[in-house]
Design an enzyme around this catalytic site. Structure first.
Site, PDB file in Angstrom:
ATOM      1  N   SER A 133      16.857  62.862  43.452  1.00  0.00           N
ATOM      2  CA  SER A 133      17.454  62.852  44.790  1.00  0.00           C
ATOM      3  C   SER A 133      18.865  62.308  44.768  1.00  0.00           C
ATOM      4  O   SER A 133      19.597  62.470  45.731  1.00  0.00           O
ATOM      5  CB  SER A 133      16.594  62.030  45.742  1.00  0.00           C
ATOM      6  OG  SER A 133      16.361  60.750  45.210  1.00  0.00           O
ATOM      7  N   HIS A 168      15.668  70.334  44.229  1.00  0.00           N
ATOM      8  CA  HIS A 168      15.442  69.149  45.063  1.00  0.00           C
ATOM      9  C   HIS A 168      14.671  69.513  46.332  1.00  0.00           C
ATOM     10  O   HIS A 168      15.182  70.204  47.210  1.00  0.00           O
ATOM     11  CB  HIS A 168      16.790  68.502  45.410  1.00  0.00           C
ATOM     12  CG  HIS A 168      16.645  67.229  46.172  1.00  0.00           C
ATOM     13  ND1 HIS A 168      17.466  66.860  47.199  1.00  0.00           N
ATOM     14  CD2 HIS A 168      15.726  66.222  46.055  1.00  0.00           C
ATOM     15  CE1 HIS A 168      17.070  65.693  47.685  1.00  0.00           C
ATOM     16  NE2 HIS A 168      16.020  65.291  47.007  1.00  0.00           N
ATOM     17  N   ASN A 198      20.989  64.534  51.099  1.00  0.00           N
ATOM     18  CA  ASN A 198      21.018  63.077  50.953  1.00  0.00           C
ATOM     19  C   ASN A 198      22.426  62.504  51.090  1.00  0.00           C
ATOM     20  O   ASN A 198      22.594  61.348  51.492  1.00  0.00           O
ATOM     21  CB  ASN A 198      20.387  62.652  49.627  1.00  0.00           C
ATOM     22  CG  ASN A 198      18.868  62.658  49.712  1.00  0.00           C
ATOM     23  OD1 ASN A 198      18.309  62.740  50.804  1.00  0.00           O
ATOM     24  ND2 ASN A 198      18.197  62.597  48.586  1.00  0.00           N
ATOM     25  N   GLU A 230      17.044  72.537  47.629  1.00  0.00           N
ATOM     26  CA  GLU A 230      18.422  72.531  47.127  1.00  0.00           C
ATOM     27  C   GLU A 230      18.392  72.912  45.653  1.00  0.00           C
ATOM     28  O   GLU A 230      17.672  72.289  44.860  1.00  0.00           O
ATOM     29  CB  GLU A 230      19.050  71.146  47.303  1.00  0.00           C
ATOM     30  CG  GLU A 230      19.314  70.790  48.752  1.00  0.00           C
ATOM     31  CD  GLU A 230      19.917  69.399  48.939  1.00  0.00           C
ATOM     32  OE1 GLU A 230      20.740  69.235  49.845  1.00  0.00           O
ATOM     33  OE2 GLU A 230      19.558  68.465  48.188  1.00  0.00           O
TER      34      GLU A 230
END
Ligand code: 3HC
Length: 310
Positions: A143, A164, A214, A176
Site C-alpha cells: 500500500s 493494489h 493512498n 490499482e
C-alpha cells in the site's frame, strides 16, 4: 446495495475476458490476502493461499466462507441451491499451504500481501523468483512501498508489478495496477486483464508513494486526526461531516479505525522519512499515542471509537 449489483455484473461478465492467468498463488492470509483469494476463486481460478501460520489460514477460510455466503445471498437470492453451489465451487478452488516456495511452483501469478517490511519482502521474492515458473508474474499488494524497490532483488524485472486492492476486497471495485521501471507491455496487459477477470475496474499509476488512492486518502485521514487533536470538532462530528457533507461512505476517523491505526502510522512514518519536507506526512502525536497504547482500531477493539470484540 448498489455495490452488490455491480459485483454481480462484473462477476458474470468476467468469463468473457481473455485472461492468461489460471493458477494464482496468494502469499499472506490476512484480510487482504484472503479477500484476493476469494475474488480469484469466484472468477474460477485455481488459488493457493499461503501463510506461515496455519491458524491464520484457518481463520482466512472461515472468513472467506462467510463472505462468499454474503455474495451468494445477493447474486442468487431467488435460487438458494445455486447460491450454495456457488459457495461450494468457489471454496473448492482454494487450497492452502504454509510453504510459499512449493505453492509457487505452478503459479501463473503470485500476489504478495504480507507485512509492509522491505527486508521481509526481499527475502520472500528472492525465493519466489527462483521457485516460480519463468513465465509467472510476481506482484505485490503493497500500500505504500516502492514497487521498484520491492523487486530490486528479482531477475525477472519484466514480469513484476503492483496489484493494489482495497479493503474489503470483495466489495471495493478498484484495482490499482502499477508498472515497475522494466515491466513489459505484455505483463502490464496481463495484469490489467486479470484485474478485470476478478471483477475489478483497473486504473494505472506510476510507482509513486501511495499510488493514487493512498496518496490522497492517507493525508486526508491525517488532517482529520490533526483536526481532532486541535479540538476543532469531535470525532463523531468530523465523521458525520464527511459522510453527510461530502458523501463518503465512512468518515475519516471511522476509516482510520477500519484500516488500522498502526497501518496509518506506518505509512505516514515511512513517507515522512523519505520526504521530511512534506508537512502532510508529519508525525501526529495523537496517532502515535493511540498506537503506543495498543489502540489500533477495529481489530484491537478500540481506536478513535470502541468496538465489540468478535
Ligand atoms: N465480503 C462480502 N460482502 C461484504 C463484505 C465482505 N467482506 N463487507 C461488506 N459486505 C457487503 C454487505 O453484505 C452489504 O451488502 P448489501 O449492501 O448488498 O446488503 C454491503 O457490503 C455493505 O456492508 P454493510 O451493510 O455491512 O456496511 P456498510 O453499508 O457500512 O458498508 C463498507 C461497509 C463497504 C466497508 C462501506 O462502509 C465502505 O465502502 N467504506 C469505505 C471503505 C474504504 O474506503 N476502503 C478503502 C480503505 S483504504 C485501503 O484499503 C487501502 C489499503 O492499502 C490501506
Amino acid at each position: 446495495m448498489s455495490q452488490f449489483r455491480i459485483i454481480a455484473k462484473n462477476f458474470s461478465s468476467s468469463s468473457a475476458v481473455q485472461n492468461a492467468i489460471k493458477n494464482v498463488t496468494i502469499i499472506g492470509g490476512g484480510l487482504m490476502g484472503s479477500g484476493i483469494a476469494q475474488v480469484s476463486a469466484q472468477a474460477g481460478q485455481n488459488v493457493i493461499l499461503v501463510d506461515v501460520s496455519s491458524d491464520v489460514l484457518e481463520k482466512a477460510q472461515k472468513s472467506i466462507t462467510a463472505n462468499l455466503g454474503r455474495v451468494a445471498k445477493k447474486i442468487y437470492k431467488d435460487n438458494p441451491a445455486e447460491g450454495e453451489k456457488f459457495v461450494k465451487d468457489s471454496l473448492a478452488k482454494i487450497k492452502t499451504s504454509t510453504d510459499p516456495v512449493a505453492a509457487s511452483k505452478s503459479a501463473d501469478l503470485v500476489v504478495e500481501a504480507i507485512v509492509e517490511n522491505l527486508g521481509i519482502k526481499h527475502e520472500l521474492f528472492k525465493k519466489l523468483d527462483a521457485a516460480a515458473p519463468p513465465h509467472a508474474i510476481l506482484a505485490s499488494n503493497t500500500s505504500s512501498l516502492s514497487i521498484n524497490k520491492i523487486f530490486s532483488v528479482v531477475s525477472r524485472k519484466d514480469k513484476i508489478g503492483g496489484l493494489h486492492f482495497f479493503n474489503p476486497v470483495p466489495v471495493m471495485r478498484l484495482l490499482e495496477v502499477v508498472r515497475g521501471a522494466e515491466t513489459s507491455e505484455g505483463t502490464y496487459q496481463t495484469m490489467m486483464a486479470w484485474g478485470k477477470s476478478v471483477g475489478k475496474t483497473c486504473i494505472t499509476c506510476k510507482d509513486t508513494p501511495g499510488f493514487v488512492v493512498n496518496r490522497l486518502l492517507v493525508p486526508y485521514i491525517a488532517e482529520a486526526v490533526r483536526l481532532l487533536e486541535r479540538g476543532d470538532a469531535s470525532a463523531r462530528d468530523i465523521d458525520i461531516a464527511m459522510k453527510l457533507g461530502a458523501g463518503y461512505p465512512m468518515g475519516p476517523l471511522e476509516l482510520a479505525d477500519y484500516v488500522g491505526l498502526d497501518t496509518n502510522k506506518f505509512i505516514l512514518d515511512g513517507w515522512h522519512q523519505d520526504y521530511p519536507d512534506q508537512p502532510l506526512f508529519n508525525p501526529i502525536p495523537l496517532l502515535n499515542k493511540l498506537v503506543s497504547e495498543g489502540k489500533l482500531g477495529v481489530k484491537s477493539g478500540e481506536g478513535f471509537y470502541k468496538y465489540e470484540k468478535k
